[in-house]
Design a protein around this motif. Structure first.
Motif, mmCIF file in Angstrom:
data_model
loop_
_atom_site.group_PDB
_atom_site.id
_atom_site.type_symbol
_atom_site.label_atom_id
_atom_site.label_comp_id
_atom_site.label_asym_id
_atom_site.label_seq_id
_atom_site.Cartn_x
_atom_site.Cartn_y
_atom_site.Cartn_z
ATOM 1 N N ASP A 33 49.209 60.382 54.931
ATOM 2 C CA ASP A 33 48.142 60.198 53.947
ATOM 3 C C ASP A 33 47.085 61.289 54.033
ATOM 4 O OD1 ASP A 33 46.529 59.123 52.003
ATOM 5 O OD2 ASP A 33 45.583 57.665 53.339
ATOM 6 N N ALA A 34 46.655 61.627 55.241
ATOM 7 C CA ALA A 34 45.554 62.580 55.390
ATOM 8 C C ALA A 34 45.955 63.987 54.958
ATOM 9 C CB ALA A 34 45.071 62.590 56.839
ATOM 10 N N ASP A 35 47.186 64.401 55.284
ATOM 11 C CA ASP A 35 47.618 65.772 54.972
ATOM 12 C C ASP A 35 48.179 65.922 53.568
ATOM 13 O OD1 ASP A 35 46.882 66.590 57.490
ATOM 14 O OD2 ASP A 35 48.894 66.383 58.343
ATOM 15 N N ALA A 36 48.653 64.842 52.981
ATOM 16 C CA ALA A 36 49.297 64.922 51.667
ATOM 17 C C ALA A 36 48.238 64.972 50.566
ATOM 18 C CB ALA A 36 50.237 63.741 51.466
ATOM 19 N N TYR A 57 56.909 60.448 44.263
ATOM 20 C CA TYR A 57 57.363 60.065 45.594
ATOM 21 C C TYR A 57 56.315 59.154 46.235
ATOM 22 C CZ TYR A 57 61.130 63.501 45.465
ATOM 23 O OH TYR A 57 62.259 64.202 45.136
ATOM 24 N N ALA A 58 56.780 58.302 47.137
ATOM 25 C CA ALA A 58 55.876 57.428 47.882
ATOM 26 C C ALA A 58 55.265 58.199 49.050
ATOM 27 C CB ALA A 58 56.624 56.207 48.394
ATOM 28 N N VAL A 59 54.003 57.884 49.367
ATOM 29 C CA VAL A 59 53.282 58.570 50.438
ATOM 30 C C VAL A 59 53.195 57.644 51.647
ATOM 31 C CG1 VAL A 59 51.147 59.717 51.114
ATOM 32 C CG2 VAL A 59 51.936 59.848 48.742
ATOM 33 N N PRO A 60 53.913 57.936 52.733
ATOM 34 C CA PRO A 60 53.769 57.128 53.942
ATOM 35 C C PRO A 60 52.347 57.224 54.494
ATOM 36 C CG PRO A 60 55.743 58.491 54.041
ATOM 37 C CD PRO A 60 54.949 58.962 52.866
ATOM 38 N N GLU A 61 51.906 56.158 55.119
ATOM 39 C CA GLU A 61 50.534 56.125 55.643
ATOM 40 C C GLU A 61 50.301 57.232 56.661
ATOM 41 O OE1 GLU A 61 47.404 52.723 57.181
ATOM 42 O OE2 GLU A 61 49.558 52.460 57.533
ATOM 43 N N GLU A 62 51.316 57.591 57.413
ATOM 44 C CA GLU A 62 51.160 58.633 58.426
ATOM 45 C C GLU A 62 50.885 59.999 57.809
ATOM 46 O OE1 GLU A 62 53.847 60.522 62.044
ATOM 47 O OE2 GLU A 62 54.139 58.433 61.448
ATOM 48 N N SER A 96 52.519 71.950 55.438
ATOM 49 C CA SER A 96 51.259 72.485 55.949
ATOM 50 C C SER A 96 50.124 71.803 55.202
ATOM 51 C CB SER A 96 51.185 74.000 55.732
ATOM 52 O OG SER A 96 49.879 74.482 55.949
ATOM 53 N N PRO A 97 49.033 71.484 55.906
ATOM 54 C CA PRO A 97 47.891 70.884 55.212
ATOM 55 C C PRO A 97 47.057 71.887 54.426
ATOM 56 C CG PRO A 97 47.404 71.134 57.538
ATOM 57 C CD PRO A 97 48.842 71.534 57.359
#
Length: 719
Positions: free
Chosen positions: A76-79, A69-74, A132-133
């Motif tokens: 990025d930090a939690d994914a 899956y593609a990771v949206p920039e928004e 959840s992060p």
């Protein structure tokens, strides 16, 4: 808002207090629609590692792989690897907008890793949401789950459902406590009663990884001995995991760990705990706040950091076998963990299973036993009552209680409580020689022979062949008998025989944990025996044939295990402890109980199973379904060349409203079963072949309704 809608008549400001209350109440009761995660159409992707590899929670074999899956920039930090995510699954190639695949239903999953680019050449859908992060899936836990899925021909998603508890947001928000300093190495204590027991503790405390099969001495000291092994592991700076059969055993080990280690150094993980409490304890382990865990089979995947010891108590108990797919056994999971983490391994029990004996015979583990002098010093006196004794005993024919047992009860009640073990009802009888009681087995595959309702020839419960000219290979006899079935109304009979003595019962509906040391009769089913203060003065093991006569390969082993578990609660012979078992004294399990030699019994069983190709020397799988579906599956599967197919045989029809065993067919359906057996070293090939065939079949849409086929690796009850 217009001036009309904002007037005093219709506005909230001008509303009466009663109207405001009604408005607030209607708002509270209204169901607020959940906002759907965005499609991220046209959103910028993460600048680094824009691809997320995700394991979707589908649980079907043909989808047992990762999806990109593609990771949206928004996001990025939690994914980050290990977190829970939600993705859209099932969109077609035609639904692509602005370079992103859209559509499909929302489904949960785990983010496994981040990549710079995908192997998939087409457009990718975007991650819908990071739930959840909190990272809950470590690389070690993922590797263990994959190994378990491969061994049991299951899906990785199904294993992770067992390994990772459901999320509780409130538990995640609470910080875990700070880890406590390392404890000091414990004293040897009662481990000194065992040969090389002190060396085992010293190895754990010094950072070693000893592997042992522990035959525990009778008495309640086993929980403290487990706690000392855990303390020695923690003293080396590593973690420890202990898995026990039930909540009562968890409570005993929990109390022992608190006594040895103090508060706050271990966590308790059981399925009976509430979702929030269980997840909070699990997070404390995952975050490294505690490094010691005790629990039931739900804890076998506990993410203990720097694992130094895995321990399992009473591996023969049915509770260690997980009923949910892919139905792993706690012993096998802990063996995989010991190999993966290169940590210590301790398999303990008052008895000894054939699998435990195989670990010692193969040299993988070493025996941890006491000398015969130590065993005789703490074991009770065991006496037997056989068929001939019952035939000569007028009291037994009149009151269903042999004279020897009646005398043992009367004498024991003078000094304390007396335990009476009665088998559960509903055991199905198998056939045995009427002379020597040797179980009747098939000449082709050595499966158990069963009588027919019509009175015709015997039929094998494994391969289905009929046997019309059976004779006993031990004594040459030709007569057969069905073993004793069911439990007797022992509590009522004992109450009439001893009217002045209180009678307590412990069973499925109400299980007692402890009983006082005052004189009383305690009638219990196997596995539900309460612990008596100071130990029981005597114990009666009634209806031994009800357990020995089960149509199961493990009948003798399981009967001995249950007898020893009850007898271990009785006082030592020097203190007057006596056990009376009502079973034929010449039978091997009874002799092993009299000598208190479960290890010798297991070793001999292992030798015989090796000769006949029985598990655990061989690997076996059970495949069941309707006759047509089963035949189709066996035609399609590419089994190893050494595989032997036994059957098919019909399975009992499940009756509506009655008890249903794990793996039983749906209510009212007529199913058949085959057993597939392979020699040592070919178990992985068998599991892979069955998993591949099942995945292909599911991909064609043959996984539902009448066409269902169920596969189970290493079934605990094969007949």
């Amino acid at each position: 808002m217009s001036s009309e809608n904002g007037s005093v008549d219709g506005g909230a400001e001008g509303a009466q207090p009663e109207q405001l209350a009604l408005i607030r109440e209607s708002v509270r009761n209204a169901k607020v629609p959940r906002a759907k995660p965005r499609t991220w159409r046209g959103a910028a992707l993460a600048k680094e590692l824009p691809v997320a590899r995700v394991l979707v929670d589908k649980g079907v074999l043909h989808l047992d792989r990762y999806f990109d899956y593609a990771v949206p920039e928004e996001l990025d930090a939690d994914a980050q690897p290990g977190v829970r995510v939600r993705v859209r699954f099932g969109a077609g190639r035609g639904r692509v907008r602005e370079g992103r695949r859209e559509g499909g239903g929302l489904i949960d999953g785990f983010l496994v890793e981040r990549l710079a680019e995908s192997d998939y050449s087409g457009p990718l859908a975007a991650l819908a949401q990071v739930v959840s992060p909190e990272p809950v899936l470590s690389e070690e836990l993922l590797g263990l789950a994959r190994a378990v899925a491969d061994r049991y021909a299951g899906s990785l998603a199904d294993v992770l459902q067992l390994a990772v508890p459901p999320r509780s947001a409130r538990a995640e928000q609470r910080p875990s406590p700070e880890p406590l300093p390392l404890p000091a190495a414990p004293a040897v204590g009662s481990w000194g009663r065992y040969e090389r027991g002190d060396a085992f503790l010293e190895s754990l405390a010094s950072g070693g990884a000893p592997r042992a099969v522990w035959n525990a001495l009778p008495g309640p000291e086993w929980s403290e001995e487990l706690a000392r092994a855990v303390a020695a592991t923690l003293a080396s700076g590593r973690g420890a995991l202990v898995v026990v059969p039930d909540g009562r055993a968890v409570a005993r080990v929990d109390a022992a760990l608190t006594s040895v280690l103090g508060e706050g150094r271990h966590a308790v993980l059981t399925a009976d705990a509430g979702p929030e409490k269980r997840y909070r304890e699990w997070l404390a382990v995952r975050r490294g706040a505690v490094r010691a865990v005790v629990g039931t089979r739900a804890a076998m995947f506990a993410p203990v950091r720097d694992l130094g010891l895995v321990a399992l108590w009473d591996d023969g108990d049915d509770s260690h076998s997980e009923p949910h797919a892919p139905q792993p056994h706690a012993r096998e999971v802990l063996l995989l963990r010991a190999a993966q983490d290169k940590c210590g391994f301790l398999l303990g029990s008052w008895s000894c299973t054939v699998e435990a004996a195989q670990l010692v015979e193969s040299g993988w583990a070493r025996p941890l036993i006491a000398s015969r002098e130590q065993v005789r010093a703490v074991a009770p006196l065991v006496r037997t009552v056989g068929d001939q004794d019952l035939a000569r005993d007028e009291a037994a024919r009149a009151a269903r209680l042999p004279t020897l047992a009646w005398q043992a009860v009367r004498e024991g009640l003078r000094h304390g409580p007396v335990l009476v073990q009665v088998p559960r009802r509903g055991y199905v009888p198998r056939m045995a020689c009427a002379n020597c009681r040797e179980p009747a087995r098939c000449r082709h595959c050595a499966g158990p022979l069963e009588g027919q309702e019509s009175g015709a020839a015997l039929r094998c419960g494994w391969c289905g062949r009929e046997e019309g000219a059976w004779h006993c290979p031990e004594c040459g006899g030709f007569r057969l008998r069905a073993q004793v079935v069911g439990a007797r109304r022992t509590a009522e009979e004992l109450g009439r025989a001893f009217p002045a003595v209180p009678v307590r019962t412990s069973g499925r509906e109400h299980v007692l944990d402890t009983v006082p040391g005052a004189p009383a009769l305690v009638v219990s089913t196997p596995g539900a025996e309460p612990v008596a203060e100071g130990g029981y003065a005597a114990a009666l093991l009634l209806d031994g044939w009800a357990m020995l006569g089960r149509p199961d390969l493990r009948a003798g082993e399981d009967a001995l295990r249950r007898w020893i578990a009850a007898s271990a609660l009785v006082r030592a012979q020097e203190a007057g402890g006596t056990v009376v078992v009502v079973a034929e004294p010449t039978l091997r399990p009874v002799q092993a109980l009299v000598r208190w030699d479960p290890v010798g019994h297991a070793v001999r069983e292992l030798g015989e199973r090796a000769e006949l190709g029985f598990p655990p020397v061989s690997r076996m799988a059970a495949v069941s379904g309707t006759g047509e579906a089963l035949a189709e599956f066996l035609t399609a599967v590419e089994l190893p060349g050494e595989a032997e197919v036994l059957g098919p045989v019909p399975l009992p029809v499940t009756v509506a409203g009655g008890p249903r065993r794990v793996g039983a067919p749906p209510v009212g359906e007529r199913w058949e079963r085959v057993l597939v057996r392979v020699p040592p070293g070919r178990g992985a090939a068998l599991a892979s072949a069955l998993k591949s065939a099942q995945a292909t079949r599911m991909a064609r849409g043959g996984s539902g309704g009448e066409a269902a086929v169920w596969v189970r690796i290493d079934p605990p009850d094969i007949g």
